[in-house]
Design a protein around this motif. Structure first.
Motif, short mmCIF file in Angstrom:
data_model
loop_
_atom_site.label_atom_id
_atom_site.label_comp_id
_atom_site.label_asym_id
_atom_site.label_seq_id
_atom_site.Cartn_x
_atom_site.Cartn_y
_atom_site.Cartn_z
N PRO A 23 0.83 -1.22 0.00
CA PRO A 23 0.00 0.00 0.00
C PRO A 23 0.86 1.26 0.00
N ASP A 24 0.28 2.34 -0.50
CA ASP A 24 1.02 3.60 -0.63
C ASP A 24 1.62 4.07 0.68
N GLU A 25 0.89 3.86 1.78
CA GLU A 25 1.37 4.38 3.06
C GLU A 25 2.60 3.64 3.58
N GLU A 26 2.94 2.50 2.98
CA GLU A 26 4.13 1.76 3.41
C GLU A 26 5.30 1.90 2.46
N ARG A 27 5.11 2.52 1.31
CA ARG A 27 6.13 2.52 0.27
C ARG A 27 7.44 3.16 0.72
N ARG A 30 10.61 1.91 5.68
CA ARG A 30 11.51 0.76 5.57
C ARG A 30 11.15 -0.33 6.58
N ASP A 31 10.84 0.03 7.81
CA ASP A 31 10.49 -0.97 8.82
C ASP A 31 9.23 -1.72 8.42
N TYR A 42 7.43 -11.57 -0.03
CA TYR A 42 7.54 -10.77 -1.25
C TYR A 42 7.07 -9.36 -1.00
N LEU A 43 7.50 -8.45 -1.86
CA LEU A 43 7.01 -7.08 -1.91
C LEU A 43 6.58 -6.81 -3.35
N LEU A 114 18.20 -1.76 1.95
CA LEU A 114 19.20 -2.55 2.67
C LEU A 114 20.06 -1.68 3.59
N ASP A 115 19.92 -0.37 3.46
CA ASP A 115 20.62 0.58 4.32
C ASP A 115 22.13 0.33 4.30
N ALA A 116 22.68 0.14 3.10
CA ALA A 116 24.10 -0.19 2.95
C ALA A 116 24.47 -0.10 1.48
#
Length: 274
Positions: A23-27, A30-31, A42-43, A114-116
């Motif tokens: 959903p848009d609110e999660e795009r 990251r958490d 999956y995403l 991946l924050d890296a």
């Protein structure tokens, strides 16, 4: 009726469902995305890539294939040897494909997620399937990616990208709901160490065995699905009534500081042994 390798999928609600988009609110959370990936395996990122960039690469692919007889629409009479030569000597190692796979919408997204610093495996796969090609061997059989990547980290992530609109009838990817949880548990317990091979072409039987559903979607140009290396997936047969070819690519990103499977650091070829 949807089929895969000639097997008709069971459309009962207990055996087939819809792939759920993020959903848009999660795009940009990251958490939340990590929680979803761990839960679902999956995403489904609708509109993750610029559609015009996707359609431009699709056009490049079929222009490159023009001399082989492979067409974007219709069955034609392609020369298999010529198709392999163009695919493995021109398209796969070419700069246009490399630029597509490293475009900011993909590379920057992975670096953020991946924050890296990230690493793209050089072995990248492009698949085309003509409408009407059915029977075992045409569609991708059920498998999970870790069996092909055991020399590196299990934190590698795959991106499946339809190169153009891909309604279910055109042969898109399907995912076995919840399969990543069962596969991960069996792998970690040492009860399941599959060789580098598919599980089965019989998708209906596998859904029964897992007591699960195949998740299906009508993909659009610009969509991308990111999935766990433990997630079981396969593709459908292309039964498009307009005889449009299905074209897609799957590529793999990971953190650059995680172990890297050395076997995936050459360009993809049908004789690379993987």
């Amino acid at each position: 009726m949807l089929t895969s390798n000639g097997y008709s999928l069971d459309t009962a609600p207990a055996r087939m469902g819809a792939l759920t988009p993020v959903p848009d609110e999660e795009r940009h959370d990251r958490d939340a995305l990590w929680a979803r990936l761990r839960r679902d395996g999956y995403l489904y990122l609708q509109g993750a890539l610029p559609p015009d960039r996707v359609t431009a690469f699709r056009r490049h692919y079929f222009q490159a294939m023009a001399t082989t007889g492979l067409r974007e629409r219709g069955r034609g009479h392609p020369d298999p040897a010529a198709v392999r030569r163009v695919l493995f000597e021109q398209v796969v190692p070419g700069p246009v494909y490399d630029a597509f796979c490293t475009q900011p919408a993909i590379r920057d997204w992975y670096a953020w997620f991946l924050d890296a610093p990230v690493f793209l495996h050089r072995r990248k796969i492009i698949r085309h399937q003509r409408a009407g090609d059915t029977g075992i061997g045409f569609a991708t059989q059920a498998h999970y990616d870790l069996v092909y990547l055991r020399e590196g980290t299990d934190r590698v992530l795959s991106s499946w990208i339809p190169l153009g609109d891909c309604p279910a009838a055109r042969g898109g990817l399907v995912y076995l709901e919840g399969s990543h949880q069962r596969v991960r548990a069996e792998e970690q317990d040492g009860r399941l160490r599959r060789p580098a091979a598919s599980i089965t072409a019989d998708l209906p039987a596998l859904a029964d065995k897992f007591a699960s559903r195949w998740l299906v979607a009508d993909y659009a140009a610009g969509d991308m699905v990111v999935h766990s290396p433990y997630m079981v997936h396969a593709s459908l047969d292309n039964a498009d009534p307009d005889e449009v070819a299905r074209l897609s690519t799957d590529i793999r990103y990971q953190r650059a500081d995680d172990p890297i499977d050395w076997r995936w650091q050459e360009h993809w070829h049908d004789r690379d042994g993987l």
